[in-house]
Design a protein around this motif. Structure first.
Motif, PDB file in Angstrom:
ATOM      1  N   THR A 156      42.659  33.275  41.148  1.00 17.45           N
ATOM      2  CA  THR A 156      44.060  33.594  40.876  1.00 17.45           C
ATOM      3  C   THR A 156      44.168  34.169  39.476  1.00 17.45           C
ATOM      4  OG1 THR A 156      44.854  31.802  42.308  1.00 17.45           O
ATOM      5  CG2 THR A 156      46.411  32.699  40.711  1.00 17.45           C
ATOM      6  N   CYS A 157      44.747  35.348  39.366  1.00 18.14           N
ATOM      7  CA  CYS A 157      44.919  35.990  38.061  1.00 18.14           C
ATOM      8  C   CYS A 157      45.936  35.213  37.239  1.00 18.14           C
ATOM      9  CB  CYS A 157      45.377  37.434  38.254  1.00 18.14           C
ATOM     10  SG  CYS A 157      45.769  38.305  36.717  1.00 18.14           S
ATOM     11  N   ASP A 158      45.572  34.827  36.011  1.00 19.76           N
ATOM     12  CA  ASP A 158      46.473  34.062  35.146  1.00 19.76           C
ATOM     13  C   ASP A 158      47.536  34.929  34.498  1.00 19.76           C
ATOM     14  OD1 ASP A 158      45.498  31.174  35.017  1.00 19.76           O
ATOM     15  OD2 ASP A 158      43.632  32.261  34.707  1.00 19.76           O
ATOM     16  N   ALA A 159      47.482  36.241  34.732  1.00 17.31           N
ATOM     17  CA  ALA A 159      48.516  37.130  34.206  1.00 17.31           C
ATOM     18  C   ALA A 159      49.653  37.290  35.203  1.00 17.31           C
ATOM     19  CB  ALA A 159      47.917  38.484  33.861  1.00 17.31           C
ATOM     20  N   CYS A 205      37.483  27.804  29.901  1.00 13.30           N
ATOM     21  CA  CYS A 205      38.866  27.463  30.257  1.00 13.30           C
ATOM     22  C   CYS A 205      39.219  27.776  31.704  1.00 13.30           C
ATOM     23  CB  CYS A 205      39.834  28.206  29.340  1.00 13.30           C
ATOM     24  SG  CYS A 205      39.566  27.906  27.580  1.00 13.30           S
ATOM     25  N   GLN A 206      38.263  28.345  32.459  1.00 10.78           N
ATOM     26  CA  GLN A 206      38.553  28.775  33.833  1.00 10.78           C
ATOM     27  C   GLN A 206      39.766  29.695  33.848  1.00 10.78           C
ATOM     28  OE1 GLN A 206      36.241  27.266  36.555  1.00 10.78           O
ATOM     29  NE2 GLN A 206      35.394  27.471  34.507  1.00 10.78           N
ATOM     30  N   TYR A 207      39.722  30.672  32.971  1.00 15.03           N
ATOM     31  CA  TYR A 207      40.823  31.615  32.779  1.00 15.03           C
ATOM     32  C   TYR A 207      40.390  32.975  33.300  1.00 15.03           C
ATOM     33  CZ  TYR A 207      44.494  34.183  30.217  1.00 15.03           C
ATOM     34  OH  TYR A 207      45.556  34.979  29.869  1.00 15.03           O
ATOM     35  N   ASP A 208      41.229  33.596  34.139  1.00 17.56           N
ATOM     36  CA  ASP A 208      40.863  34.860  34.776  1.00 17.56           C
ATOM     37  C   ASP A 208      42.019  35.855  34.702  1.00 17.56           C
ATOM     38  OD1 ASP A 208      38.158  34.336  36.356  1.00 17.56           O
ATOM     39  OD2 ASP A 208      39.396  32.543  36.558  1.00 17.56           O
TER      40      ASP A 208
END
Length: 239
Positions: A91-94, A109-112
């Motif tokens: 899932t895109c965090d943006a 951070c598991q940030y994508d």
């Protein structure tokens, strides 16, 4: 099908794919999808040299930097992954949409972030609002103790607090980062909304390609981490 006539060089290699790629010119009627950003393929692109392999890349996706420093995630750099780092769609965090192609990822951070979302402009102008909108990396409702949700002023959908938003502080007006279409009774049509998101991402990728070329010429930078934008001079505080 798109023309596979070589331009300048017959084939190239890219770390995202095991087979060599050839330069091609993609037309809209071909209805091919980029394996990197997962958007429709148009303009100068690359296709797998093997006729039975449907692997395509935009020129802008081919040229993406391997590492990126981004204002949305200042504590860590983001690394380009050519597939989901989780073995399943991310899932895109943006924008909050799913993705299974390229992503800029922070393993700590598991940030994508979609590669298209990573390069959207910091300011935009909408025809239905008199002031420019500024990109925020979370909604103005983040951290509110009353649990209030931010509502997109165009499609009127609730937005989770960590999603990016284009916002006018003067009017307390904000929208999703993709260009929400306006419809009768304010009910967005899914197909048109996806088309708007695709167009915005594609424009962002093309702009990123031009910026990369200019930076390399100006600074003669090769094989280094590329930073986009300056550090913010201030932060919005909402009470």
């Amino acid at each position: 099908m798109a023309s596979t006539r070589p331009v300048n060089r017959p084939s190239v290699r890219h770390p995202s794919h095991t087979h060599p790629l050839r330069v091609c010119k993609a037309r809209g009627e071909d209805e091919m999808i980029c394996s990197g950003c997962e958007l429709e393929l148009t303009g100068q692109a690359f296709k797998c040299a093997k006729s039975d392999c449907d692997y395509f890349l935009h020129k802008s996706c081919f040229d993406l930097p391997r590492e990126l420093s981004h204002k949305s995630h200042p504590d860590h750099s983001l690394t380009l992954h050519h597939s989901s780092p989780y073995g399943q769609p991310y899932t895109c965090d943006a924008c909050g949409e799913y993705g299974s192609g390229f992503t800029y990822h922070c393993s700590a951070c598991q940030y994508d972030v979609h590669v298209g979302c990573a390069f959207i402009p910091e300011n935009v102008k909408r025809e239905d609002h008199e002031h420019p909108l500024t990109l925020l990396y979370n909604t103005p409702c983040k951290g509110r103790e009353d649990g209030a949700m931010f509502i997109c002023d165009v499609c009127e959908e609730d937005m989770t607090e960590n999603l990016w938003v284009y916002y006018c502080k003067e009017c307390d007006y904000g929208t999703h980062v993709h260009s929400c279409p306006v419809h009768e009774n304010h009910q967005p049509k899914k197909r048109e909304r996806e088309a708007s998101l695709e167009a915005l991402r594609m424009q962002s990728l093309m702009a990123a390609q031009d910026e990369l070329a200019a930076m390399r010429i100006r600074d003669n930078i090769k094989n280094s981490v590329i930073h986009f934008g300056d550090e913010p001079r201030y932060k919005w505080v909402y009470e």
